[in-house]
Design a protein around this motif. Structure first.
Motif, PDB file in Angstrom:
ATOM      1  N   GLY A 126      26.718 -38.246  16.017  1.00  0.00           N
ATOM      2  CA  GLY A 126      26.115 -36.989  16.417  1.00  0.00           C
ATOM      3  C   GLY A 126      25.019 -37.102  17.448  1.00  0.00           C
ATOM      4  N   GLY A 127      24.878 -38.226  18.096  1.00  0.00           N
ATOM      5  CA  GLY A 127      23.817 -38.342  19.100  1.00  0.00           C
ATOM      6  C   GLY A 127      23.955 -39.544  20.007  1.00  0.00           C
ATOM      7  N   GLY A 128      24.701 -40.559  19.582  1.00  0.00           N
ATOM      8  CA  GLY A 128      24.907 -41.721  20.435  1.00  0.00           C
ATOM      9  C   GLY A 128      25.711 -41.344  21.676  1.00  0.00           C
ATOM     10  N   VAL A 129      25.466 -42.055  22.772  1.00  0.00           N
ATOM     11  CA  VAL A 129      26.137 -41.744  24.034  1.00  0.00           C
ATOM     12  C   VAL A 129      26.700 -43.016  24.646  1.00  0.00           C
ATOM     13  N   ALA A 130      27.934 -42.942  25.123  1.00  0.00           N
ATOM     14  CA  ALA A 130      28.566 -44.021  25.879  1.00  0.00           C
ATOM     15  C   ALA A 130      28.684 -43.577  27.331  1.00  0.00           C
ATOM     16  N   TYR A 131      28.279 -44.448  28.263  1.00  0.00           N
ATOM     17  CA  TYR A 131      28.313 -44.152  29.699  1.00  0.00           C
ATOM     18  C   TYR A 131      29.330 -45.064  30.374  1.00  0.00           C
ATOM     19  N   VAL A 132      30.089 -44.506  31.308  1.00  0.00           N
ATOM     20  CA  VAL A 132      31.012 -45.306  32.113  1.00  0.00           C
ATOM     21  C   VAL A 132      30.798 -44.985  33.586  1.00  0.00           C
ATOM     22  N   VAL A 133      30.963 -46.009  34.431  1.00  0.00           N
ATOM     23  CA  VAL A 133      30.918 -45.806  35.878  1.00  0.00           C
ATOM     24  C   VAL A 133      31.783 -46.880  36.526  1.00  0.00           C
ATOM     25  N   THR A 134      32.504 -46.491  37.572  1.00  0.00           N
ATOM     26  CA  THR A 134      33.347 -47.422  38.312  1.00  0.00           C
ATOM     27  C   THR A 134      33.593 -46.879  39.715  1.00  0.00           C
ATOM     28  N   ASP A 135      34.052 -47.756  40.581  1.00  0.00           N
ATOM     29  CA  ASP A 135      34.456 -47.342  41.920  1.00  0.00           C
ATOM     30  C   ASP A 135      35.976 -47.401  42.060  1.00  0.00           C
ATOM     31  N   VAL A 136      36.678 -47.560  40.946  1.00  0.00           N
ATOM     32  CA  VAL A 136      38.146 -47.641  40.936  1.00  0.00           C
ATOM     33  C   VAL A 136      38.680 -46.362  40.282  1.00  0.00           C
ATOM     34  N   PRO A 137      39.206 -45.412  41.067  1.00  0.00           N
ATOM     35  CA  PRO A 137      39.644 -44.126  40.503  1.00  0.00           C
ATOM     36  C   PRO A 137      40.644 -44.268  39.355  1.00  0.00           C
ATOM     37  N   GLU A 138      41.598 -45.167  39.495  1.00  0.00           N
ATOM     38  CA  GLU A 138      42.615 -45.330  38.450  1.00  0.00           C
ATOM     39  C   GLU A 138      41.984 -45.806  37.140  1.00  0.00           C
ATOM     40  N   LEU A 139      41.022 -46.708  37.240  1.00  0.00           N
ATOM     41  CA  LEU A 139      40.335 -47.192  36.044  1.00  0.00           C
ATOM     42  C   LEU A 139      39.477 -46.082  35.432  1.00  0.00           C
ATOM     43  N   PHE A 140      38.832 -45.291  36.269  1.00  0.00           N
ATOM     44  CA  PHE A 140      38.029 -44.172  35.762  1.00  0.00           C
ATOM     45  C   PHE A 140      38.907 -43.219  34.958  1.00  0.00           C
ATOM     46  N   ASP A 141      40.065 -42.861  35.510  1.00  0.00           N
ATOM     47  CA  ASP A 141      40.984 -41.964  34.798  1.00  0.00           C
ATOM     48  C   ASP A 141      41.414 -42.573  33.471  1.00  0.00           C
ATOM     49  N   TRP A 142      41.690 -43.876  33.481  1.00  0.00           N
ATOM     50  CA  TRP A 142      42.090 -44.595  32.264  1.00  0.00           C
ATOM     51  C   TRP A 142      40.988 -44.486  31.195  1.00  0.00           C
ATOM     52  N   MET A 143      39.751 -44.770  31.586  1.00  0.00           N
ATOM     53  CA  MET A 143      38.650 -44.759  30.629  1.00  0.00           C
ATOM     54  C   MET A 143      38.404 -43.357  30.082  1.00  0.00           C
ATOM     55  N   VAL A 144      38.365 -42.370  30.983  1.00  0.00           N
ATOM     56  CA  VAL A 144      38.128 -40.991  30.554  1.00  0.00           C
ATOM     57  C   VAL A 144      39.228 -40.532  29.609  1.00  0.00           C
ATOM     58  N   GLN A 145      40.472 -40.840  29.946  1.00  0.00           N
ATOM     59  CA  GLN A 145      41.592 -40.428  29.101  1.00  0.00           C
ATOM     60  C   GLN A 145      41.463 -41.007  27.692  1.00  0.00           C
ATOM     61  N   ARG A 146      41.126 -42.287  27.590  1.00  0.00           N
ATOM     62  CA  ARG A 146      40.992 -42.909  26.264  1.00  0.00           C
ATOM     63  C   ARG A 146      39.834 -42.314  25.463  1.00  0.00           C
ATOM     64  N   PHE A 147      38.714 -42.094  26.117  1.00  0.00           N
ATOM     65  CA  PHE A 147      37.588 -41.468  25.421  1.00  0.00           C
ATOM     66  C   PHE A 147      37.960 -40.060  24.958  1.00  0.00           C
ATOM     67  N   GLU A 148      38.580 -39.268  25.838  1.00  0.00           N
ATOM     68  CA  GLU A 148      38.890 -37.883  25.496  1.00  0.00           C
ATOM     69  C   GLU A 148      39.939 -37.778  24.388  1.00  0.00           C
TER      70      GLU A 148
END
Length: 198
Positions: A126-148
């Motif tokens: 209820g309060g912890g936060v995970a942050y992601v950042v990358t310069d690889v669009p395909e990897l960003f989509d992969w990470m966001v999809q798994r988190f969501e």
């Protein structure tokens, strides 16, 4: 920078940078948030040793500062729950992880359904936060999809993400971010709440 801490940092690690690289993010965060205790985890022995030396030099140069950050050489993909109690972390950082482009190497990515269960275990409900950042669009989509798709995480809205002062550090103040800034590659970042267990 000859200030002293308003209060000593907690002896319990609160923020963790997984795959911390050369430690630039935690060096910046350590100075800006002196009452938060931070740990960087790095699998490469030489790089972890560089981080240790870096923080020792900073402590020598600025006595009374940087006592809230440390670095450890370990494989976080295998041993993360050995380092942290359930629900003990406020923040987890995943900055510019190895994209492992080949399909057969995708299972080695630091964000996966299985590993998200471990990250959820160590983050505060209820309060912890995970942050992601990358310069690889395909990897960003992969990470966001798994988190969501994971039931224990929810993407933060653009306003919540942008208004969080830590987001700018994650996006722009790592060693890798400075290399990306010198190129024409763009950066993509997001953050995710660790929701309460259903």
């Amino acid at each position: 920078m000859d200030r002293l801490y308003a209060q000593p940092p907690s002896p319990v690690v609160q923020w963790c940078d997984i795959g911390c690289g050369y430690g630039g993010l935690l060096a910046s965060l350590s100075a800006a948030f002196p009452n938060k205790t931070m740990l960087g985890l790095e699998i490469r022995d030489r790089v972890a040793e560089f981080c240790r030396r870096r923080v020792m030099e900073m402590r020598s140069e600025y006595p009374g500062c940087y006592g809230n950050v440390a670095f450890e050489r370990t494989n976080a993909m295998k041993f993360l729950p050995n380092y942290f109690a359930k629900g003990s972390l406020e923040k987890l950082f995943f900055c510019y992880p190895d994209p492992h482009f080949k399909k057969k190497k995708n299972r080695q990515r630091i964000i996966s359904t299985q590993l998200l269960a471990e990250y959820a275990y160590v983050l505060q409900e209820g309060g912890g936060v995970a942050y992601v950042v990358t310069d690889v669009p395909e990897l960003f989509d992969w990470m966001v999809q798994r988190f969501e798709q994971h039931p224990l995480f929810e993407r933060r809205g653009e306003r919540d993400h942008a208004d969080d002062p830590v987001s700018k550090f994650v996006r722009d103040l790592t060693d890798e971010a400075q290399r990306v800034d010198k190129s024409d590659r763009g950066k993509q970042d997001a953050s995710f709440w660790r929701v309460v267990n259903p």
